[in-house]
Design a protein around this motif. Structure first.
Motif, PDB file in Angstrom:
ATOM      1  N   PRO A 186       0.825  -1.231   0.000  1.00 62.19           N
ATOM      2  CA  PRO A 186       0.000   0.000   0.000  1.00 62.19           C
ATOM      3  C   PRO A 186       0.850   1.269   0.000  1.00 62.19           C
ATOM      4  N   VAL A 189       2.123   2.052  -3.433  1.00 65.01           N
ATOM      5  CA  VAL A 189       1.080   2.717  -4.229  1.00 65.01           C
ATOM      6  C   VAL A 189       0.892   4.164  -3.750  1.00 65.01           C
ATOM      7  N   ARG A 190       0.934   4.335  -2.435  1.00 61.10           N
ATOM      8  CA  ARG A 190       0.821   5.706  -1.914  1.00 61.10           C
ATOM      9  C   ARG A 190       1.916   6.581  -2.515  1.00 61.10           C
ATOM     10  N   ARG A 193       1.311   7.476  -6.090  1.00 62.07           N
ATOM     11  CA  ARG A 193       0.323   8.557  -6.211  1.00 62.07           C
ATOM     12  C   ARG A 193       0.933   9.905  -5.795  1.00 62.07           C
ATOM     13  N   LEU A 196       3.001  11.172  -8.508  1.00 63.37           N
ATOM     14  CA  LEU A 196       2.130  11.668  -9.575  1.00 63.37           C
ATOM     15  C   LEU A 196       1.760  13.131  -9.311  1.00 63.37           C
ATOM     16  N   SER A 203       1.514  12.932 -15.003  1.00 62.03           N
ATOM     17  CA  SER A 203       0.085  12.788 -15.262  1.00 62.03           C
ATOM     18  C   SER A 203      -0.173  12.327 -16.695  1.00 62.03           C
ATOM     19  N   ALA A 208      -0.764   6.733 -14.805  1.00 61.14           N
ATOM     20  CA  ALA A 208      -1.621   7.778 -14.227  1.00 61.14           C
ATOM     21  C   ALA A 208      -3.067   7.575 -14.662  1.00 61.14           C
ATOM     22  N   MET A 211      -4.659   4.886 -12.779  1.00 59.91           N
ATOM     23  CA  MET A 211      -4.909   5.222 -11.381  1.00 59.91           C
ATOM     24  C   MET A 211      -6.247   5.894 -11.155  1.00 59.91           C
ATOM     25  N   GLU A 212      -6.939   6.191 -12.265  1.00 54.60           N
ATOM     26  CA  GLU A 212      -8.150   6.987 -12.072  1.00 54.60           C
ATOM     27  C   GLU A 212      -9.200   6.271 -11.238  1.00 54.60           C
ATOM     28  N   SER A 213      -9.243   4.943 -11.343  1.00 52.50           N
ATOM     29  CA  SER A 213     -10.242   4.256 -10.497  1.00 52.50           C
ATOM     30  C   SER A 213      -9.529   3.725  -9.255  1.00 52.50           C
ATOM     31  N   THR A 214      -8.932   2.568  -9.381  1.00 52.65           N
ATOM     32  CA  THR A 214      -8.213   2.035  -8.212  1.00 52.65           C
ATOM     33  C   THR A 214      -6.851   1.536  -8.677  1.00 52.65           C
ATOM     34  N   LEU A 215      -5.963   1.438  -7.738  1.00 52.26           N
ATOM     35  CA  LEU A 215      -4.615   0.982  -8.088  1.00 52.26           C
ATOM     36  C   LEU A 215      -4.135   0.034  -7.001  1.00 52.26           C
ATOM     37  N   GLN A 216      -3.567  -1.076  -7.448  1.00 52.84           N
ATOM     38  CA  GLN A 216      -2.985  -1.999  -6.481  1.00 52.84           C
ATOM     39  C   GLN A 216      -1.524  -2.210  -6.842  1.00 52.84           C
ATOM     40  N   CYS A 217      -0.794  -2.687  -5.859  1.00 48.28           N
ATOM     41  CA  CYS A 217       0.655  -2.798  -6.050  1.00 48.28           C
ATOM     42  C   CYS A 217       1.008  -3.662  -7.264  1.00 48.28           C
ATOM     43  N   GLU A 218       0.190  -4.672  -7.509  1.00 44.32           N
ATOM     44  CA  GLU A 218       0.474  -5.560  -8.646  1.00 44.32           C
ATOM     45  C   GLU A 218       0.529  -4.769  -9.950  1.00 44.32           C
TER      46      GLU A 218
ATOM     47  N   GLN B 609     -15.408   8.460  -7.545  1.00 40.34           N
ATOM     48  CA  GLN B 609     -15.013   7.215  -8.227  1.00 40.34           C
ATOM     49  C   GLN B 609     -13.548   7.245  -8.628  1.00 40.34           C
ATOM     50  N   ASN B 610     -13.022   8.424  -8.778  1.00 39.03           N
ATOM     51  CA  ASN B 610     -11.637   8.563  -9.237  1.00 39.03           C
ATOM     52  C   ASN B 610     -10.661   8.375  -8.063  1.00 39.03           C
ATOM     53  N   GLY B 611      -9.796   7.379  -8.199  1.00 41.19           N
ATOM     54  CA  GLY B 611      -8.859   7.056  -7.113  1.00 41.19           C
ATOM     55  C   GLY B 611      -7.914   8.200  -6.780  1.00 41.19           C
ATOM     56  N   ASN B 612      -7.495   8.932  -7.814  1.00 39.31           N
ATOM     57  CA  ASN B 612      -6.587  10.058  -7.551  1.00 39.31           C
ATOM     58  C   ASN B 612      -7.261  11.093  -6.657  1.00 39.31           C
ATOM     59  N   PHE B 615      -7.556   9.848  -3.100  1.00 41.92           N
ATOM     60  CA  PHE B 615      -6.234   9.913  -2.467  1.00 41.92           C
ATOM     61  C   PHE B 615      -5.901  11.358  -2.059  1.00 41.92           C
ATOM     62  N   ASP B 641      -8.322   0.521  -3.411  1.00 42.78           N
ATOM     63  CA  ASP B 641      -7.037   1.081  -3.848  1.00 42.78           C
ATOM     64  C   ASP B 641      -6.033   1.030  -2.697  1.00 42.78           C
ATOM     65  N   ASP B 642      -4.897   0.364  -2.951  1.00 41.10           N
ATOM     66  CA  ASP B 642      -3.869   0.228  -1.906  1.00 41.10           C
ATOM     67  C   ASP B 642      -3.411   1.586  -1.381  1.00 41.10           C
ATOM     68  N   GLY B 643      -3.196   2.513  -2.314  1.00 41.59           N
ATOM     69  CA  GLY B 643      -2.670   3.826  -1.917  1.00 41.59           C
ATOM     70  C   GLY B 643      -3.663   4.619  -1.094  1.00 41.59           C
TER      71      GLY B 643
END
Lengths: 320, 661
Positions: A186, A189-190, A193, A196, A203, A208, A211-218, B609-612, B615, B641-643
């Motif tokens: 996590p 990913v933090r 972001r 970014l 961007s 980038a 990343m707009e929805s969700t992002l995981q380390c994988e 909905q946007n992860g950025n 965050f 989202d992990d972050g």
């Protein structure tokens, strides 16, 4: 004990992995479920239900649970779970034993995985092993002189809470500046972001947009393999920090082999190179020269195999 | 029965035009009269135009100034977009002028109010784009109110043509185009991108109209008018009205310069000159204004950099027989003493900076400076700093003020070189050490095969340049080099320049196609501090309008890093920006500013909905540390989202620590 005797091994983190394992460490079948981390009772029910489903596939002698948190080795109670639901008020071992009617042992998840890598993985044949697992959190298992080292109550190996930054971020453990605040999944990913936002040039990178929805380390690891500059820079930096922390371990314990596992290590070559490079720079040469740093070979199965093997040993020694 | 729109009762139609209809209306919720502008549906039909307009109007509604007509609300009801604004009793300035010159006192009383209003808007990045006497209301108590901030962008070319035929009543006739031809700046007439300096020009036209009773240009069609604006020189103010003070004419002349770089660079500077003129006027007349209007002196701002002496020095340089000459002799002498040209000018030639990245090419920088010192040593009017004293500046970023303080010089010759294969490019600049202004600049390309010949040639060209009259170089030119390294270096040079045009140039550099130049420009602009806020917001808005989102993101980053608290409301508005990254930057900036007023907005953003955005909201809420966001942050602990999970955990830790404290 016959090698046909079967054991259940559970690796419990944000995902519950459960396997039916033979006495020689071979997995016969396995399954995974996403853990319900908001309610401890639901979580415990999930553990029992998953174990019941798996034990129906064979005659199980004992159950081993590798737990992502501090486990008191004497009492088998869970003391702290920085990244999981707080189940410390439950006597989880006793609840599972009575629900399953089987002996159950609890150990730290990194200890279990280290044990598996030592028995049948990348550290097989070595006596002084430092195993690191990097996922939601970072943990370690220490094997010295061919024996798993747990400390006086079982809390040894909390490598993720190695302090590496005097003014670092607050950590889930309540302290600050821990390795985990930089190098756990996590937190990778933090940092992606944060990068970014610190440089708008990023961007326009493909990552980038992802990343707009969700992002995981994988996904960060995948992007690094696709040469994404943002992912590469964060993973390289992660490797450097891990290498710096490992240098202290190598200097302290004169380890023979460091084995690196867990989800973050899916980027193995990329991370390994920067980890080795940084560790080499920061370790005294004789200590570094006699130490290998390698990727784990059992991947995500190590935790389940190790937990099952710890249950096997406990049964054998009459401790279960 | 009166017609209702939302909670407004329409009472009287004040006018109609291409933009829609204007009504006097009564706000039944708040019991007050308002002006309601109902926008023509075709103007709002296109989503992009609608968003652009609503963003601009929301920003304008954040303006809170005694001399700006307040926008209460921009909303939609019954499929109609409308703007509710303050109802102001009074007459337009156009009617007050009514074709006759105003007295200097009355003119000044109004001009100071309008200038202060415009300076305040520009500081928040809002350009009016249609400043004219018809857009300024004068209340019966003599208070000036500038109307229609933020509306000019909505207006169309179609409306512009009608302007010429109906100049009488701009308040009630909607549909004025983006600028009204008679008041348009030349760049506006050319259809180019405009910034706050366009308003300065238009305000100059308003002052001209007040001082002479007529507009500077006359034409029979809008095309002819725009041609005149671009190419003709208006009759001098003194020629049209002999009574007009010389100092006022000078202010108008500077405001109406054809080139934006030659005008006042900020409305604040122009306001300060008007204030100084006001002081001089009272000293000269021995009294206060005649009471035709309420005397009003806008407060001086803390950022004021000009001095009374400096202003008079500039004015008297034009005409020494001014009636104010004797009253201000002592001050003028002091000012002139400061700017007196000494018989010898002290010049430091600094080692030229190596941009090649090859350490072995460093010798060029030193040897070039050395040979120039030798060559320039023959000029008797120059006192050269020995090369030993300047060596330590090699490959350093140069701050002229520091060099002046350290070496006690008046002029600095500095530059850089880029060596690529067999070619070398040298750029040299002569900088006024006191002001930081670039007096002269030259780019010289040469072959590297004969080092001595290069030195000779460069020395000759630089000497020739030095011997010319020193005309200030437009910093924009330095930023147009085709070589990225050169543009980067120009940005670094401008960062330390005190040239008044540097800010506009650096903001423009944020549009550069090179990401490196953009980033360097952001760093330089941020160092300029709050002075840069307005131009950066302007850039941000324009970039969004032009769908140049990358530039918009850099602008948003700069805006957040400047950390100007006065724009918190603007940042809250930007949380709704159509570009997610701009919205994220606004959130991060609000976090840095500890903008507690934004907690509710940011808490809503946590569910986006946007992860950025989730965050950025978590980061901002963690910085603000308001307990009201705790539950929403806790929900994010199970974010996919992990972050976001890591950031929410961090934010909650901060809240816990704050609780304990």
């Amino acid at each position: 004990m016959s090698s046909e005797q079967l054991f259940l091994g559970l690796d419990v983190g944000r995902t519950i992995r459960c396997a039916l394992v033979r006495g020689d460490g071979q997995i016969l079948c396995q399954q995974r479920v996403v853990a319900e981390v908001s309610d401890p009772q639901i979580f415990i029910d999930q553990l029992i239900e998953t174990s019941n489903k798996m034990r129906s596939k064979g005659e199980v002698a004992a159950v081993g649970v590798g737990w992502a948190g501090l486990v008191d080795y004497e009492t088998h109670r869970l003391e702290a779970m920085p990244n999981l639901v707080d189940a410390s008020s439950f006597n989880l071992r006793s609840e599972m034993q009575s629900a399953l009617g089987l002996p159950v042992i609890f150990d730290n998840d990194a200890n279990a995985a280290a044990y598996a890598e030592w028995l049948c993985g990348a550290a097989r044949g070595y006596k002084d092993v430092f195993y690191v697992t990097m996922g939601t959190g970072i943990g370690a298992g220490i094997i010295m002189g061919g024996k798993l080292q747990r400390g006086c109550r079982g809390f040894a190996g909390e490598f993720g809470h190695f302090k590496i930054d005097l003014d670092g971020l607050e950590c889930a453990c309540g302290s600050a500046g821990c390795l985990e605040t930089i190098a756990s999944g996590p937190n990778i990913v933090r940092r992606v972001r944060e990068q970014l936002f610190s440089d708008p040039a990023f961007s326009i990178s493909k990552l980038a947009a992802d990343m707009e929805s969700t992002l995981q380390c994988e996904r960060v690891v995948e992007a690094a393999k696709e040469e994404d500059e943002l992912a590469l820079s964060v993973l390289r930096e992660t490797g450097r920090v891990l290498g710096m922390a490992l240098a202290s371990v190598i200097n302290l314990l004169n380890i023979e082999i460091v084995v690196l596992g867990g989800g973050v290590m899916a980027a193995s070559e990329l991370l390994l190179n920067s980890i080795r490079e940084e560790a080499r720079k920061r370790t005294m040469s004789p200590s570094f020269d006699c130490c290998r740093i390698v990727a784990a070979s059992l991947e995500l199965e190590a935790g389940m195999i190790g937990a099952a093997m710890l249950a096997r040993d406990a049964l054998q020694n009459g401790c279960a | 029965m009166s017609r209702m729109i939302s909670h407004y009762r329409l009472e009287e139609e004040l006018g109609q035009g291409g933009m829609g209809s204007v009504y006097k209306a009564f706000d039944e919720t708040l019991d007050r009269w308002v002006v309601l502008k109902i926008l023509a549906p075709e103007l709002m039909a296109e989503e992009f135009s609608r968003k652009r307009f609503l963003r601009e109007a929301r920003l304008a509604s954040a303006l809170d100034h005694a001399n700006i007509c307040t926008i209460y609300e921009t909303a939609e009801a019954d499929n109609q977009f409308f703007i509710a604004m303050q109802f102001i009793e009074g007459r337009t300035l156009k009617r007050v002028i009514n074709g006759r010159p105003m007295s200097a006192d009355s003119l000044l009383a109004i001009a100071l109010q309008v200038a202060d209003a415009l300076a305040s808007a520009h500081a928040k990045g809002i350009v009016h784009r249609d400043v004219k006497s018809g857009n300024i209301m004068i209340t019966p108590r003599g208070q000036a109110k500038v109307l229609d901030f933020g509306l000019a962008k909505l207006m169309t070319e179609k409306g512009r043509a009608t302007e010429m035929e109906h100049p009488a009543d701009e308040l009630t006739r909607l549909g004025a185009p983006m600028g009204t031809p008679s008041y348009m700046s030349p760049e506006q007439a050319r259809g180019e991108r405009v910034d706050h300096r366009s308003d300065i020009y238009s305000f100059g036209v308003v002052l001209y109209e007040m001082a002479t009773g007529r507009l500077p240009f006359r034409a029979s069609s809008s095309v002819d008018m725009m041609h005149a604006v671009m190419h003709d020189t208006p009759r001098a103010v003194k020629e049209v009205n002999h009574q007009s003070p010389e100092e006022l004419a000078a202010i108008i002349e500077q405001a109406m310069a054809k080139e934006p770089g030659e005008r006042y660079q900020s409305m604040q500077q122009m306001l300060e000159d008007l204030q100084t003129f006001g002081v001089a006027l009272r000293l000269g007349s021995g009294g206060v204004p005649d009471g035709a209007t309420v005397p009003f002196i806008a407060p001086r701002r803390a950022t004021s950099r000009k001095t009374l002496g400096g202003f008079f020095n500039r004015l008297f340089a034009r005409k020494d027989d001014s009636p104010l000459y004797h009253a201000q002799t002592a001050r003028r002498d002091e000012a002139q003493a400061l700017s007196v040209q000494p018989s010898k000018k002290a010049l430091a030639v600094l080692p030229f900076r190596n941009l090649s990245g090859e350490a072995q090419a460093d010798f060029y920088g030193l040897s070039l400076a050395d040979s120039l010192i030798t060559a320039l040593g023959n000029i008797r009017s120059l006192a050269l700093t020995p090369s030993g004293a300047v060596e330590r500046f090699q490959n350093q970023a140069i701050n002229p003020a520091s060099v002046r303080a350290e070496l006690g010089v008046d002029l600095i010759l500095m530059g850089n070189f880029l060596k690529a294969g067999e070619r070398v490019r040298v750029t040299a600049q002569l900088v006024d050490a006191r002001s930081g202004g670039i007096l002269w600049s030259e780019k010289i390309d040469s072959e590297t095969s004969d080092a001595l010949a290069i030195h000779d040639r460069i020395s000759r060209e630089i000497l020739a340049g030095l011997s010319q009259e020193h005309v200030a170089v437009d910093p924009m030119l330095l930023l147009r080099d085709e070589n990225e390294e050169m543009r980067l270096d120009a940005v670094r040079t401008l960062e330390f320049s005190h040239d008044p045009r540097a800010l506009s140039a650096l903001v423009e550099a944020m549009r550069d196609t090179s990401l490196k130049v953009k980033a360097e420009a952001v760093a330089a602009v941020v160092k300029l501090g709050e002075e840069a806020t307005g131009p950066v917001i302007q850039l941000l808005n324009d970039a969004i309008d032009e769908e140049d989102y990358l530039t918009a993101r850099y602008a948003a980053k700069a805006m957040g890093l400047i950390g100007d608290r006065s724009i918190s409301q603007v940042l809250v508005e930007l949380l709704q920006c159509e570009d997610d990254f701009v919205a994220c930057e606004a959130a991060l900036a609000l976090g840095r500013l500890k903008g507690t007023m934004a907690v509710a907005h940011l808490t809503r953003m946590l569910e986006d909905q946007n992860g950025n955005k989730r965050f950025a909201a978590a980061e901002a809420l963690g910085q603000i540390c308001d307990t009201g966001s705790r539950e929403a942050l806790q929900r994010r602990l199970s974010d996919d989202d992990d972050g976001v999970r890591a950031k929410a955990r961090w934010a909650l830790n901060r809240l816990r620590k704050a609780d304990r404290a």
